[in-house]
Write an enzyme that holds these catalytic residues in place. Structure first.
Site, PDB file in Angstrom:
ATOM      1  CG  ASP A  50      -9.374  -4.074  13.851  1.00  0.00           C
ATOM      2  OD1 ASP A  50     -10.037  -4.541  12.912  1.00  0.00           O
ATOM      3  OD2 ASP A  50      -8.563  -3.130  13.711  1.00  0.00           O
ATOM      4  CE1 TYR A  55      -3.555  -0.492  11.943  1.00  0.00           C
ATOM      5  CE2 TYR A  55      -4.514  -1.931  13.603  1.00  0.00           C
ATOM      6  CZ  TYR A  55      -4.669  -1.023  12.572  1.00  0.00           C
ATOM      7  OH  TYR A  55      -5.929  -0.655  12.180  1.00  0.00           O
ATOM      8  CG  HIS A 117      -5.273  -1.077   5.936  1.00  0.00           C
ATOM      9  ND1 HIS A 117      -4.272  -1.470   6.776  1.00  0.00           N
ATOM     10  CD2 HIS A 117      -5.988  -0.184   6.634  1.00  0.00           C
ATOM     11  CE1 HIS A 117      -4.380  -0.836   7.936  1.00  0.00           C
ATOM     12  NE2 HIS A 117      -5.421  -0.040   7.869  1.00  0.00           N
TER      13      HIS A 117
END
Length: 297
Positions: A50, A55, A117
């Protein structure tokens, strides 16, 4: 049983491994750590990885996956890879562009799951599935009302296969889990071991989940770690769980979640730990009209 074979069927016919490896790390952790940890995770047996464009580590994670494919440890089809659409890319014309950027960084032909998200538009996500850039589409951080809004949308082509939310014994999401099950949507748990590392997102005054005495005494009883008790709890509730660690010892330990089972009595005790404590408060979005955490669930 090999952990990579334990999967749950999604509502579009694809399968998601029930244990995933989370790759998010605070800014101060060097990005190279994500590559090292992902390689260790794949060697240990993790097949569900994931990540997210936010990120900023997809180049490293992609490199790790491709190196394990090159070594013959896995094939691309063995890996279930999730990425996410960040809030700055919600304009319909940017949704596919964001996914294409992720694929470019990963150097992979497709992802297995593409998530929104935070709650916003789904239409452009459907086009990504039609284009073959992702096998499945889902959502993250949606509450019941927002999920219903999507499910009741006229002309909905694909319903989300999952809702990835914060979920652990202190925030067990029981009502949201029941709702998702009733709609054939898989609940995926992030921050499943609590979270204190990221000061930007997490209230540092909140209690440390893995220090909970109930988890500690159960860990002794089963001769496991408190983390394994917290992970096993989710699997037995029908939740897909993400285990995040960049420490080799812990990554290898977390895969042992398939080697034991909690009694129904102990499951009830763990249910009783719920305190509605949210580590990731999302407070930077609290003034947005679609802020998801004001509702009860």
């Amino acid at each position: 049983m090999n952990p990579k074979q334990q999967t749950v069927k999604l509502n579009d016919g694809h399968f998601i491994p029930v244990l995933g490896f989370g790759t998010y790390a605070p800014r101060e952790v060097p990005k190279t750590k994500a590559a090292e940890a992902t390689k260790i995770a794949i060697d240990a047996g993790f097949r569900h990885i994931d990540s997210a464009s936010m990120y900023q580590n997809e180049e490293e994670v992609g490199l790790a996956i491709r190196s394990k494919i090159a070594e013959g440890i896995v094939k691309r089809d063995d890996i279930f890879y999730t990425t996410k659409l960040w809030c700055t890319f919600h304009r319909p014309e940017l949704v596919q562009f964001c996914l294409e950027q992720s694929l470019k960084k990963l150097q992979l032909p497709y992802v297995d799951l593409y998530l929104i998200h935070f709650p916003m538009s789904l239409k452009a996500m459907e086009k990504c599935k039609d284009a073959g850039l992702t096998k499945s589409i889902g959502v993250s951080n949606f509450n019941r009302r927002q999920l219903e809004k999507i499910l009741n949308k006229p002309g909905l082509k694909y319903k989300p296969v999952c809702n990835q939310v914060e979920c652990h014994p202190y925030l067990n999401q029981a009502k949201l889990l029941d709702f998702c099950k009733s709609k054939d949507i898989v609940l995926v748990a992030y921050s499943a071991l609590g979270s204190h590392r990221e000061k930007q997102w997490v209230d540092q005054k909140s209690p440390i989940l893995l220090d909970d005495p109930v988890l500690g005494s159960m860990a002794k009883k089963y001769k496991r770690t408190p983390a394994l008790i917290a992970l096993r709890y989710q699997l037995q509730r029908g939740v897909v769980v993400l285990a995040k660690s960049f420490t080799e010892k812990r990554i290898k330990e977390n895969i042992q979640v398939f080697e034991f089972q909690l009694t129904s009595e102990d499951m009830k005790v763990l249910d009783g730990l719920n305190k509605n404590i949210r580590y990731v408060s999302g407070c930077i979005f609290k003034d947005h009209p679609e802020f998801p955490f004001s509702d009860e669930y």
